[in-house]
Design an enzyme around this catalytic site. Sequence first.
Site, mmCIF file in Angstrom:
data_model
loop_
_atom_site.group_PDB
_atom_site.id
_atom_site.type_symbol
_atom_site.label_atom_id
_atom_site.label_comp_id
_atom_site.label_asym_id
_atom_site.label_seq_id
_atom_site.Cartn_x
_atom_site.Cartn_y
_atom_site.Cartn_z
ATOM 1 N N LYS A 113 0.831 -1.210 0.000
ATOM 2 C CA LYS A 113 0.000 0.000 0.000
ATOM 3 C C LYS A 113 0.861 1.254 0.000
ATOM 4 O O LYS A 113 0.458 2.276 -0.565
ATOM 5 C CB LYS A 113 -0.975 -0.006 1.177
ATOM 6 C CG LYS A 113 -2.096 -1.006 1.000
ATOM 7 C CD LYS A 113 -3.263 -0.727 1.934
ATOM 8 C CE LYS A 113 -4.388 -1.727 1.692
ATOM 9 N NZ LYS A 113 -5.453 -1.634 2.703
ATOM 10 N N LYS A 195 -6.137 -11.438 -7.754
ATOM 11 C CA LYS A 195 -7.386 -11.506 -6.991
ATOM 12 C C LYS A 195 -8.445 -10.548 -7.542
ATOM 13 O O LYS A 195 -8.104 -9.447 -7.975
ATOM 14 C CB LYS A 195 -7.018 -11.117 -5.548
ATOM 15 C CG LYS A 195 -8.094 -11.296 -4.529
ATOM 16 C CD LYS A 195 -7.530 -11.010 -3.137
ATOM 17 C CE LYS A 195 -8.572 -10.289 -2.293
ATOM 18 N NZ LYS A 195 -8.128 -10.005 -0.933
ATOM 19 N N LYS A 198 -11.877 -4.800 -5.744
ATOM 20 C CA LYS A 198 -12.686 -3.645 -6.129
ATOM 21 C C LYS A 198 -11.828 -2.544 -6.724
ATOM 22 O O LYS A 198 -12.324 -1.661 -7.406
ATOM 23 C CB LYS A 198 -13.520 -3.130 -4.961
ATOM 24 C CG LYS A 198 -12.838 -3.129 -3.628
ATOM 25 C CD LYS A 198 -13.877 -2.976 -2.517
ATOM 26 C CE LYS A 198 -13.412 -3.615 -1.223
ATOM 27 N NZ LYS A 198 -14.517 -3.937 -0.342
#
Length: 333
Positions: A113, A195, A198
């Site tokens: 991140k 994966k 969203k």
Amino acid sequence: MKTIYSAIQPSGIMTLGNYIGAVNNWNNMQADKDNKCIFALADLHTITVRQNPQDFFNNSLSFYALLMAVGLDVNKSIVYFQSHVRQHSELAWLLNCYTYVGEMNRMTQFKDKSAKHVDNINMGLMDYPVLMAADILLYGADLVPVGYDQLQHIEITRDIALRVNNIYGDVFKVPEGFIPKVGAKIMSLQDPESKMSKSDPNPNGVISCLDAPEVIMKKFKRAVTDSDTRIAYDPENKAGISNLLRILAVAEGKSVEQVEAECQGLRYGDLKVRVGESVVEMLRPFRSEYDRLIADKAYLLKCAKDGAEKASAIAEVTLNKFKSAIGFVPRQG
Ligand code: TRP
């Protein structure tokens, strides 16, 4: 009786991957009378990445309605917003004083991140796993169902709990993480090596639980497969087909082996249509229930309030136990 705890961030949309990989398993655990289930919307975690206030508000409410629409029963499980229970933030602070900077620096998700949000590597992003440890430890969870990407955070939760227990005696229950077997990992329809997320830049790779039937069909028809023609469950070599079979198995309530056998001889195009249609049928009742719930905000907020009250009552006991073990002077009254 086992205490089950898990949480999901109310950011963006709820994807088919969230449903199959997480919430569907929560439903199954809720159905077992020997489980006491507690599920949170981890909205405090969500602000580690900058959110537009209006979207954040709408997504949060929408996620609460969705959790109920897809099967969580507020009379059986505690379903609440993390931000409604102050003990999470307070325990996170206390646990910060028992967590090393070096440990947080090594967390894979923090590194990922940080690379993705170079302009906003805030303290919360680094502290994310400690807040997650607080979530879990407040409720004395025995089992924490999570996806693979969260296992490292469960490990650090265990380390922190053991560290505290070593200093002060038996303060926290040391939880176990586990990956539910069914559909643990649903991959992007456009990039079956990664994966379904969203934040996928390609919207065709991701199914939202609220997508309209035509949209769902279109996305499945475009799903990336391989240049072979054989239908087989082989995640190593046939990631796309295996992903479709995994989705089909959940949508039809069958095992992967069973759907693999049933689909022998189908052309890829026909397989995609079958998966699409089954997913449309699985999601149809969710959508109508969601529409009903989201129209009644007062009821949703009442359910959330009840959930937060039940959660706080449990959390307060654990928090006070820890504060007293540390040596804080208790507040009277
Ligand atoms: N970090 C988790 C995720 O993104 C969500 C989460 C927050 C969580 N607190 C938790 C999961 C506690 C399990 C237990 O998937």
